[in-house]
Design a protein around this motif. Structure first.
Motif, PDB file in Angstrom:
ATOM      1  N   ILE A  11       0.863  -1.189   0.000  1.00 50.03           N
ATOM      2  CA  ILE A  11       0.000   0.000   0.000  1.00 50.03           C
ATOM      3  C   ILE A  11       0.897   1.235   0.000  1.00 50.03           C
ATOM      4  N   TYR A  12       1.011   1.832  -1.159  1.00 51.52           N
ATOM      5  CA  TYR A  12       1.906   2.980  -1.308  1.00 51.52           C
ATOM      6  C   TYR A  12       1.249   4.253  -0.786  1.00 51.52           C
ATOM      7  N   PRO A  13       2.079   5.240  -0.410  1.00 52.27           N
ATOM      8  CA  PRO A  13       1.526   6.566  -0.108  1.00 52.27           C
ATOM      9  C   PRO A  13       1.208   7.313  -1.402  1.00 52.27           C
ATOM     10  N   ALA A  14       0.115   8.079  -1.388  1.00 53.16           N
ATOM     11  CA  ALA A  14      -0.287   8.809  -2.592  1.00 53.16           C
ATOM     12  C   ALA A  14       0.743   9.879  -2.973  1.00 53.16           C
ATOM     13  N   ARG A  65       3.974  13.552   0.987  1.00 54.45           N
ATOM     14  CA  ARG A  65       3.485  14.252   2.175  1.00 54.45           C
ATOM     15  C   ARG A  65       3.636  13.311   3.384  1.00 54.45           C
ATOM     16  N   PRO A  66       4.295  13.764   4.443  1.00 51.16           N
ATOM     17  CA  PRO A  66       4.570  12.834   5.550  1.00 51.16           C
ATOM     18  C   PRO A  66       3.329  12.115   6.068  1.00 51.16           C
ATOM     19  N   GLU A  67       2.204  12.791   6.109  1.00 54.92           N
ATOM     20  CA  GLU A  67       0.993  12.134   6.605  1.00 54.92           C
ATOM     21  C   GLU A  67       0.557  10.990   5.676  1.00 54.92           C
ATOM     22  N   ASP A  68       0.783  11.159   4.395  1.00 55.83           N
ATOM     23  CA  ASP A  68       0.461  10.074   3.461  1.00 55.83           C
ATOM     24  C   ASP A  68       1.387   8.881   3.686  1.00 55.83           C
ATOM     25  N   VAL A  69       2.653   9.193   3.934  1.00 51.44           N
ATOM     26  CA  VAL A  69       3.623   8.109   4.162  1.00 51.44           C
ATOM     27  C   VAL A  69       3.267   7.348   5.443  1.00 51.44           C
ATOM     28  N   LEU A  70       2.883   8.091   6.456  1.00 49.96           N
ATOM     29  CA  LEU A  70       2.489   7.436   7.706  1.00 49.96           C
ATOM     30  C   LEU A  70       1.225   6.600   7.507  1.00 49.96           C
ATOM     31  N   SER A  95      -0.851  -3.694  -6.462  1.00 49.25           N
ATOM     32  CA  SER A  95      -0.521  -2.799  -5.355  1.00 49.25           C
ATOM     33  C   SER A  95      -1.687  -1.849  -5.139  1.00 49.25           C
ATOM     34  N   PHE A  96      -1.709  -1.233  -3.975  1.00 49.02           N
ATOM     35  CA  PHE A  96      -2.728  -0.231  -3.653  1.00 49.02           C
ATOM     36  C   PHE A  96      -2.054   1.091  -3.296  1.00 49.02           C
ATOM     37  N   VAL A  97      -2.868   2.123  -3.198  1.00 51.48           N
ATOM     38  CA  VAL A  97      -2.376   3.442  -2.790  1.00 51.48           C
ATOM     39  C   VAL A  97      -3.343   4.014  -1.761  1.00 51.48           C
ATOM     40  N   THR A  98      -2.785   4.656  -0.752  1.00 58.92           N
ATOM     41  CA  THR A  98      -3.654   5.291   0.235  1.00 58.92           C
ATOM     42  C   THR A  98      -3.220   6.729   0.473  1.00 58.92           C
ATOM     43  N   GLN A  99      -4.106   7.489   1.077  1.00 55.60           N
ATOM     44  CA  GLN A  99      -3.740   8.856   1.443  1.00 55.60           C
ATOM     45  C   GLN A  99      -4.359   9.240   2.775  1.00 55.60           C
ATOM     46  N   TYR A 100      -3.733  10.214   3.376  1.00 55.67           N
ATOM     47  CA  TYR A 100      -4.189  10.714   4.675  1.00 55.67           C
ATOM     48  C   TYR A 100      -5.543  11.377   4.536  1.00 55.67           C
ATOM     49  N   GLY A 134      -8.722   1.780   6.162  1.00 56.75           N
ATOM     50  CA  GLY A 134     -10.044   1.389   5.683  1.00 56.75           C
ATOM     51  C   GLY A 134      -9.996   1.234   4.174  1.00 56.75           C
ATOM     52  N   GLU A 135     -10.233  -0.009   3.731  1.00 55.71           N
ATOM     53  CA  GLU A 135     -10.052  -0.287   2.300  1.00 55.71           C
ATOM     54  C   GLU A 135     -11.102   0.425   1.448  1.00 55.71           C
ATOM     55  N   GLU A 136     -12.302   0.549   1.995  1.00 57.01           N
ATOM     56  CA  GLU A 136     -13.352   1.205   1.197  1.00 57.01           C
ATOM     57  C   GLU A 136     -13.187   2.715   1.176  1.00 57.01           C
ATOM     58  N   THR A 137     -12.586   3.251   2.250  1.00 57.79           N
ATOM     59  CA  THR A 137     -12.582   4.708   2.378  1.00 57.79           C
ATOM     60  C   THR A 137     -11.267   5.358   1.985  1.00 57.79           C
ATOM     61  N   ASP A 138     -10.159   4.658   2.107  1.00 61.96           N
ATOM     62  CA  ASP A 138      -8.870   5.336   2.023  1.00 61.96           C
ATOM     63  C   ASP A 138      -7.991   4.936   0.846  1.00 61.96           C
ATOM     64  N   PHE A 139      -8.500   4.099  -0.034  1.00 61.43           N
ATOM     65  CA  PHE A 139      -7.681   3.725  -1.183  1.00 61.43           C
ATOM     66  C   PHE A 139      -7.952   4.679  -2.338  1.00 61.43           C
ATOM     67  N   VAL A 140      -6.902   5.078  -2.997  1.00 61.60           N
ATOM     68  CA  VAL A 140      -7.046   5.971  -4.151  1.00 61.60           C
ATOM     69  C   VAL A 140      -6.372   5.337  -5.364  1.00 61.60           C
ATOM     70  N   GLN A 141      -6.700   5.884  -6.498  1.00 63.71           N
ATOM     71  CA  GLN A 141      -6.207   5.325  -7.751  1.00 63.71           C
ATOM     72  C   GLN A 141      -4.724   5.654  -7.964  1.00 63.71           C
ATOM     73  N   ASN A 142      -4.017   4.744  -8.566  1.00 64.02           N
ATOM     74  CA  ASN A 142      -2.615   4.973  -8.928  1.00 64.02           C
ATOM     75  C   ASN A 142      -2.550   5.247 -10.430  1.00 64.02           C
ATOM     76  N   ASP A 143      -2.238   6.474 -10.802  1.00 64.09           N
ATOM     77  CA  ASP A 143      -2.224   6.821 -12.224  1.00 64.09           C
ATOM     78  C   ASP A 143      -0.953   6.361 -12.938  1.00 64.09           C
ATOM     79  N   PHE A 144      -0.020   5.799 -12.191  1.00 63.22           N
ATOM     80  CA  PHE A 144       1.228   5.344 -12.816  1.00 63.22           C
ATOM     81  C   PHE A 144       1.128   3.917 -13.344  1.00 63.22           C
ATOM     82  N   VAL A 145       0.070   3.223 -12.991  1.00 60.71           N
ATOM     83  CA  VAL A 145      -0.031   1.821 -13.418  1.00 60.71           C
ATOM     84  C   VAL A 145      -1.385   1.561 -14.080  1.00 60.71           C
TER      85      VAL A 145
END
Ligand code: P53
Length: 474
Positions: free
Chosen positions: A241-244, A247-252, A313-318, A328-339
């Motif tokens: 699950i990559y950070p979007a 931004r440190p909050e995304d990485v966390l 792989s997945f991507v999440t953001q703060y 939360g898989e339904e709420t916090d996953f975002v699209q990865n435009d690189f793949v």
């Protein structure tokens, strides 16, 4: 260079290909009460087997009767190993019997003999979404501690009977799917959970997973006692699950999500829960039935290797409304435009496989085994009768390239590679036939029509050459 004894092969699961749902005294499993869905349409979990509904796993691809023909095809591709599961309900049809069902044991004796005769080493999962349905209706599935004993009995019977034929084992398939506890499919297939109004799904999931982790550890210990040469792994669905952004909050957020999704592997390999999980339980008032004996069992049954599936792989953001960075898989996953994505929305990310191999090595320092990887796609036979599945070849080739880099450049210790659904079979997630993964085409459609005839796809010849050259010629 990959080791000479690298385990090239393919992977399947009993309920997705065997069929024969009532043959040899087999009992009903959770897979037998799920109808077919589609992309975006969940499979229906019915209250037993209902008339007028279509249950795709009942017949599947009839491997139960055709396994000799299929194994001959695997041998033709040069498989060194074949990963399948033992349907729990063939051995203990209801799950709570004291004595195993001999007809079920005989089926697997014959199947493993057939593999070995063809120079193919069986790699066996004990519980692959196949919990006896009786254990669901009578005991509540793995919310009940008794399930530990039932699983232990099943595991012991299998190790005792097959330890001379099967060296490589795994306990619970993708035990961590249920981290996404709001999806009925994951909690039902992992743990046989059916929820009632007012249930705290999350707490029940953690409890069920705990019992499974204890059951797994007990099985590992028993296997080693029966035959010290046996290698028993866990099986984790690994999608990083990559950070979007950076931004440190995304990485966390990415880190916290990975903790929630993969703590299962920590317990399997260290015999202890990470503190972030027990702290989380405290914050959420989740009280787990966790005895001193459980802790001793966990420590005494740590795994020999990490088996894992890798598809995406997945991507999440703060999210500022989520101050604790709860996953939360339904709420916090975002699209990865690189793949790019498959027709079923799965992100195609070969580099993520190398990342995963490194992550797992750094975290667990255990040998790794890629026991699933593959591309579910719609295949149409051409006029020449063959499926020209270059898209599948491209997917697998790109992943094998990254796998080789992880071994050659990063020093990852890798036991083998078994692409998923080496022969077309019933999709777990959707119950469809049309989501195909195989090197071998099976003539059957979503409605259950077709001759069940097998034929070689273009990828069949490609994979044959990959194995022949030990991955040098892709
Ligand atoms: P299907 C979700 C995400 C990743 C792997 O999946 C998953 C699932 C469950 O749908 O399952 C594993 O058939 C599983 C196999 C399954 C395979 O991946 O939904 O271990 O049983 O068939 C592919 O396309």
């Amino acid at each position: 260079m990959l080791a000479k004894n690298f385990l090239w092969g393919g992977a399947v699961a009993a309920h997705q290909l065997e069929g024969g749902w009532k043959e040899g005294n087999k009992g009903l499993s959770v897979a037998d009460v799920m109808t077919a869905g589609a992309h975006g349409v969940e499979r229906e979990i019915t209250d037993g087997v209902l008339p007028g509904k279509y249950y795709p796993n009942h017949e599947a691809i009839d491997f139960y009767h055709r396994y000799k023909e299929d194994i001959a095809l695997f041998a033709e591709m040069g498989f060194k190993c074949f990963r399948t599961s033992i349907a729990w309900t063939r051995i203990f049809p209801k799950g709570d019997e004291l004595e195993p069902n001999e007809a079920g044991l005989q089926f697997y004796d014959a199947l493993f003999d057939e593999c070995l005769k063809n120079g193919i080493e069986p790699v066996i999962t004990l519980s692959h979404f196949e919990i006896p349905y009786h254990l669901v209706t009578q005991y509540g599935g793995f919310r009940n501690r008794k399930l530990i004993d039932f699983f232990e009995r099943f595991a012991r019977v299998c190790f005792e009977r097959f330890h001379q034929k099967v060296k490589y084992w795994m306990t619970f398939n993708e035990i961590n799917n249920q981290a996404n506890f709001n999806r009925d499919f994951t909690t039902f297939t992992n743990s046989g959970l059916v929820f009632n109004d007012g249930d705290n799904r999350e707490a029940i999931m953690y409890q069920a997973a705990h019992y499974e982790l204890v059951a797994s550890a007990r099985a590992v210990k028993i296997a080693h006692e029966i035959n010290p040469a046996l290698k028993v792994g866990c099986m984790i669905q690994f999608s990083p699950i990559y950070p979007a952004t950076c931004r440190p909050e995304d990485v966390l957020m990415s880190q916290k999500s990975m903790q929630k999704r993969f703590y299962f592997a920590d317990v399997h390999s260290f015999g202890r829960y990470p503190k972030h999980i027990t702290e989380y339980w405290t914050r959420k008032n989740i009280v787990i039935d966790f005895t001193e004996q459980d802790q001793a069992d966990l420590l005494a049954g740590t795994v020999d290797y990490i088996g894992f599936s890798y598809y995406m792989s997945f991507v999440t953001q703060y999210n500022p409304d989520n101050p604790y960075f709860d996953y939360g898989e339904e709420t916090d996953f975002v699209q990865n435009d690189f793949v790019p994505r498959s027709d079923w929305g799965w992100q195609i990310d070969p580099v993520g496989l190398r990342y995963s191999l490194n992550y797992l090595t750094d975290t667990y320092r255990l040998p790794l085994f890629i026991v699933e990887n593959g591309f579910g796609a719609i295949d149409e036979p051409s006029d020449d009768g063959m499926v020209h599945d270059d898209y599948r070849i491209d997917y697998l080739k790109a992943h094998i390239e990254q796998m080789k880099k992880a071994v050659d450049e990063d020093g990852v210790v890798l036991m083998g590679y078994t692409p998923w659904g080496c022969i077309d079979l019933v999709s777990a997630g959707t119950g469809e036939m049309k989501k195909r993964y195989g090197f071998i085409y099976v003539d059957k459609d979503n409605q259950g029509n077709g001759s069940l005839a097998r034929s070689r796809k273009k990828s069949f010849y490609w994979y044959q050459q990959v194995i022949q050259t030990n991955g040098e010629q892709l």
